[in-house]
Scaffold this motif. Structure first.
Motif, short mmCIF file in Angstrom:
data_model
loop_
_atom_site.label_atom_id
_atom_site.label_comp_id
_atom_site.label_asym_id
_atom_site.label_seq_id
_atom_site.Cartn_x
_atom_site.Cartn_y
_atom_site.Cartn_z
N HIS A 257 0.83 -1.20 0.00
CA HIS A 257 0.00 0.00 0.00
C HIS A 257 0.87 1.26 0.00
O HIS A 257 0.74 2.09 -0.90
N PRO A 258 1.80 1.41 0.97
CA PRO A 258 2.67 2.60 0.91
C PRO A 258 3.35 2.75 -0.45
O PRO A 258 3.63 3.86 -0.90
N ALA A 259 3.59 1.63 -1.13
CA ALA A 259 4.24 1.71 -2.44
C ALA A 259 3.47 2.60 -3.40
O ALA A 259 4.06 3.25 -4.26
N VAL A 260 2.14 2.67 -3.26
CA VAL A 260 1.41 3.55 -4.17
C VAL A 260 1.79 5.01 -3.91
O VAL A 260 1.78 5.83 -4.81
N TYR A 261 2.15 5.31 -2.65
CA TYR A 261 2.60 6.68 -2.36
C TYR A 261 4.04 6.89 -2.79
O TYR A 261 4.43 8.00 -3.14
N VAL A 262 4.83 5.80 -2.75
CA VAL A 262 6.19 5.92 -3.29
C VAL A 262 6.08 6.31 -4.77
O VAL A 262 6.90 7.06 -5.29
N ILE A 263 5.03 5.83 -5.43
CA ILE A 263 4.84 6.15 -6.84
C ILE A 263 4.23 7.54 -7.01
O ILE A 263 4.68 8.34 -7.83
N ILE A 264 3.19 7.84 -6.23
CA ILE A 264 2.43 9.05 -6.52
C ILE A 264 3.05 10.29 -5.89
O ILE A 264 2.91 11.40 -6.42
N LEU A 265 3.76 10.15 -4.76
CA LEU A 265 4.34 11.35 -4.14
C LEU A 265 5.30 12.08 -5.08
O LEU A 265 5.21 13.31 -5.23
N PRO A 266 6.25 11.39 -5.73
CA PRO A 266 7.12 12.12 -6.66
C PRO A 266 6.33 12.79 -7.78
O PRO A 266 6.73 13.85 -8.27
N VAL A 267 5.20 12.18 -8.14
CA VAL A 267 4.38 12.79 -9.19
C VAL A 267 3.74 14.07 -8.64
O VAL A 267 3.64 15.08 -9.34
N PHE A 268 3.34 14.05 -7.36
CA PHE A 268 2.88 15.29 -6.73
C PHE A 268 4.00 16.33 -6.79
O PHE A 268 3.77 17.53 -6.99
N GLY A 269 5.23 15.85 -6.58
CA GLY A 269 6.37 16.77 -6.65
C GLY A 269 6.50 17.37 -8.04
O GLY A 269 6.73 18.58 -8.18
N ILE A 270 6.31 16.55 -9.06
CA ILE A 270 6.41 17.04 -10.44
C ILE A 270 5.32 18.08 -10.70
O ILE A 270 5.60 19.16 -11.24
N PHE A 271 4.09 17.78 -10.30
CA PHE A 271 3.01 18.76 -10.47
C PHE A 271 3.39 20.07 -9.79
O PHE A 271 3.20 21.15 -10.33
N SER A 272 3.93 19.95 -8.57
CA SER A 272 4.24 21.17 -7.80
C SER A 272 5.36 21.97 -8.43
O SER A 272 5.44 23.18 -8.25
N GLU A 273 6.27 21.29 -9.15
CA GLU A 273 7.33 22.02 -9.85
C GLU A 273 6.79 22.69 -11.11
O GLU A 273 7.16 23.81 -11.44
N LEU A 274 5.95 21.95 -11.85
CA LEU A 274 5.61 22.40 -13.20
C LEU A 274 4.47 23.41 -13.24
O LEU A 274 4.50 24.34 -14.06
#
Ligand code: HEM
Ligand SMILES: [Cu+2]
Length: 555
Positions: A257-274
């Motif tokens: 389950h936490p693995a889905v956040y390992v995947i999605i958190l960096p994507v949140f980071g990308i959204f926050s950068e772009l």
């Protein structure tokens, strides 16, 4: 290379392509090695997905044998997760973390290279299981016992054994990576870059890698016990020997389950950068977005039982895990509102990366709604093991995460290759991906509500209509990769030369030449004086910013 002068350090590096095939310890080389290798596996996993959807375009089981089908969906899931999504994210981490924080490299460069080279090793192990007697593992990417501890061919080398070994090695590699990323972020930031001056991508990477450190030992240990049950006849999970098959499910989901956040958190980071770059506005609620990552971490660690509601868990546990799961909507919602607040009344530039972000955000919100539905115990019991679940997680993973990863690749491509990607091909890639993903994964929701089970190669004809749509969407997604690959290869070979900062972005990596020098800033590490995302404020990010920009212009 510490004797370079200021302006030498700001000359782009001309490296030979051969270093990408060598044991190299430069994080930028390793990053590209990870990404390219991950996309190689993406093509294999995608080919398997095409076979799955080819089988499911008609109700009958007519394309592949049922037993082959089981192996194919198991390998599709395993390859996509362990050989595509985690490696591609580690690749982005390698490229972005050191350059964003002004570090010359990762904290442990050799460990970094070892972690990378484990990937082709366990990838080969896993893929070779297509060629061993009995074929690849067929018990799904979660490999629940009792199915996964049957050893029907009785030999030591079998698909399931190779699967477990590969997953355990993947755990080892990711633990090495996590130690490295966490240490690098905490210890190697440029002077002046306090935690609250750090780009959000580094916050989300830190949060994601902390989850890896907590969860992976459970997965790796659980997998090793599974291997012993399978090969040496121990009874950790074997009910007839006094073991407990549900124990494995706890180990597995405590990580996965936490693995889905390992995947999605960096994507949140990308959204926050772009979003700030392409809206020309500061990130709305920076501090809350940063802290929400760790609240998501904490909540993410206490929800795993929502995956095993139907496996027989106590009623109080169901209630606890239902509410803890629903709570995650709060910090996640904070982030979604922060992005909406950022693009609200901004000067939007609809470049390829921005389109991927907007599309990814849209899909993510949809997936969040079906996620809350799934967290509700009665709904979950109804749709568990149906296509509703497959639809939900592909919205998260393909609709949001893979789209975010494409956004990141287009956005940082010029920085690390020194060439501009083609906009037209990029937009075509976006349109095919967005339409294909929705056409592929939306029909899975009505299918699930109607009761179509997952992991079947044939089904009742009443499900045919939605399955045809889903399969057409899948083939469209298959086609969408062609403009992407064309774009990457041709623009890298003969695209227009990229300036240091083609998108007018603010961030340490954009103060480096494209592509950066091997040791990034070398002796000329800047001192950070303000928060990131100062769009429109006119504040310099670092001391002597003008000198850095001048040196870049001269070269
Ligand atoms: C063209 C893109 C894709 C298509 C058409 C597709 C299709 C499917 C289908 C139909 C299944 C269900 C198999 C079944 O239960 O019978 C499945 C399972 C799965 N997919 Fe995908 N998928 C795609 C991309 C991805 C990606 C990018 C990821 C992750 C990065 C992913 C991860 C998974 C996982 C984890 C499973 C569960 C595997 C299992 O049941 O053992 N998929 N996929
Ligand atoms: Cu979960």
């Amino acid at each position: 290379m510490t004797s370079a002068t200021f302006s030498e350090n700001f000359q782009p590096e001309q490296g030979s392509w051969k270093r990408y095939f060598s044991f190299n310890t430069d994080a930028k080389v390793i990053g590209i090695q990870y990404i390219v290798l991950a996309f190689f596996y993406f093509l294999i996993g995608g080919l398997l997905a095409m076979i799955i959807r080819g089988e499911l375009i008609t109700p009958a089981s007519d394309l592949v044998d049922r037993s082959v089908y089981n192996g194919i969906y198991t390998m599709h899931g395993t390859i996509m997760l362990f050989l595509f999504i985690f490696p591609v994210l580690n690749g982005l981490n390698n490229l972005l973390i050191p350059t964003m924080i002004g570090a010359p490299d990762m904290a442990f460069p050799r460990l970094n290279a070892v972690a990378f080279w484990l990937v082709p090793i366990f990838g080969t192990l896993l893929i070779s299981s297509f060629f061993v007697p009995g074929g690849p593992a067929y018990s799904g990417w979660w490999s629940f016992p009792p199915v996964s501890i049957q050893n029907p061919i009785g030999t030591f080398v079998n698909g399931q054994g190779l699967w477990i070994t590969a997953v355990a090695l993947s755990g080892v590699s990711s633990i090495m990576g996590a130690i490295n990323f966490v240490t690098t972020i905490l210890r190697m930031r440029a002077p002046g870059m306090g935690l609250f001056k750090m780009p959000i991508f580094c916050w989300t990477a830190l949060a994601a890698q902390c989850l890896q450190l907590v969860g992976l030992p459970a997965l790796t240990g659980g997998a090793l016990m599974l291997l012993m049950d399978l090969s040496f006849g121990t009874s950790f999970y074997r009910a007839e020997g006094g073991g407990d098959p549900v124990l494995y499910q706890h180990f597995f989901w405590f990580y996965s389950h936490p693995a889905v956040y390992v995947i999605i958190l960096p994507v949140f980071g990308i959204f926050s950068e772009l979003f700030p770059v392409y809206s020309r506005k500061p990130l709305f609620g920076y501090v809350y977005v940063a802290l929400a990552s760790f609240i998501i971490d904490f909540l993410g660690l206490i929800v795993w039982v929502h995956h095993i509601f139907p496996s027989g868990v106590a009623q109080w546990m169901r209630n606890f895990f239902m509410f803890s799961t629903m709570l995650i909507a709060v910090p996640t919602g904070v982030k979604v509102f922060a992005w909406l607040g950022t693009i609200w009344r901004g000067k939007l530039r609809l470049t390829t990366p921005m389109l991927f972000c907007l599309g990814g955000l849209f899909n993510f919100v949809f997936a969040g709604i079906t996620g809350i539905m799934l967290a509700t115990v009665p709904i979950d019991i109804h749709v568990s093991n149906t296509y509703f679940v497959v639809g939900h997680f592909h919205y998260v993973i393909y609709g949001a995460a893979v789209m975010g990863i494409f956004a990141a690749i287009y956005h940082w491509f010029p920085k690390f290759t020194g060439r501009m990607p083609y906009e037209g091909l990029g937009k075509l890639h976006f349109a095919l991906t967005f339409i294909g993903a929705n056409l592929n994964f939306l029909p899975m929701h009505p299918l699930g509500l109607m009761g179509m089970p997952r992991r079947v190669s044939s089904y009742d004809p009443e499900f045919a209509f939605w399955n045809v749509l889903a399969s057409l969407g899948a083939f469209l997604l298959g086609v969408s990769i062609i403009p992407f690959l064309l774009n990457m290869i041709s623009s890298w070979v003969r695209g227009e030369k990229a300036p240091a900062n083609p998108w007018n972005a603010i961030g340490l990596e954009w103060l480096l030449p494209s592509p950066p020098h091997e040791d990034n800033f070398g002796d000329f590490v800047p001192t950070v004086i303000s928060r990131p995302y100062g769009y429109g404020s006119g504040l310099p990010l670092v001391e002597n910013q003008a000198a850095y920009e001048q040196a870049l212009k001269e070269n």
